[in-house]
Motif scaffolding. Structure first.
Motif: not given
Ligand code: SF4
Length: 92
Positions: A1-20
């Motif tokens: 699979a292309k890397v974009e497809e693999k990346l898509f499987q990761n989820r990302y939880l945004v910590d609103a207001g606290r950019p790291h």
């Protein structure tokens, strides 16, 4: 699979207001900052209409590239997201 497809499987939880990740305010970006607009694997860095480099840290893979390349210049403040936030890797 292309890397974009693999990346898509990761989820990302945004910590609103606290950019790291935060970029030191600048008028004219350094070459190092500019390089991040094409080396960040998640495409978090971009240039605004005034040519300054901005970051949208949502989707950051915590790969550490931007942290390493700016280690000497201190142009970026980088912290790991708080526990439970940030990228949630799916393995396999
Ligand atoms: Fe991009 Fe990696 Fe920096 Fe996250 S840690 S913003 S993915 S270069």
């Amino acid at each position: 699979a292309k890397v974009e497809e693999k990346l898509f499987q990761n989820r990302y939880l945004v910590d609103a207001g606290r950019p790291h990740i935060q970029i030191r305010p600048h008028e004219i970006p350094s070459k190092i900052l500019l390089s991040l607009t094409y080396t960040c694997p998640a495409g978090c860095y971009s240039r605004n209409d005034r040519g300054q480099v901005e970051i949208a840290a949502d989707g950051c893979l915590e790969c550490g590239t931007c942290r390493i390349v700016t280690a000497e210049t201190g142009e970026i403040q980088w912290e790991y997201p708080r526990g439970g936030y940030g990228v949630l890797y799916k393995f396999g």
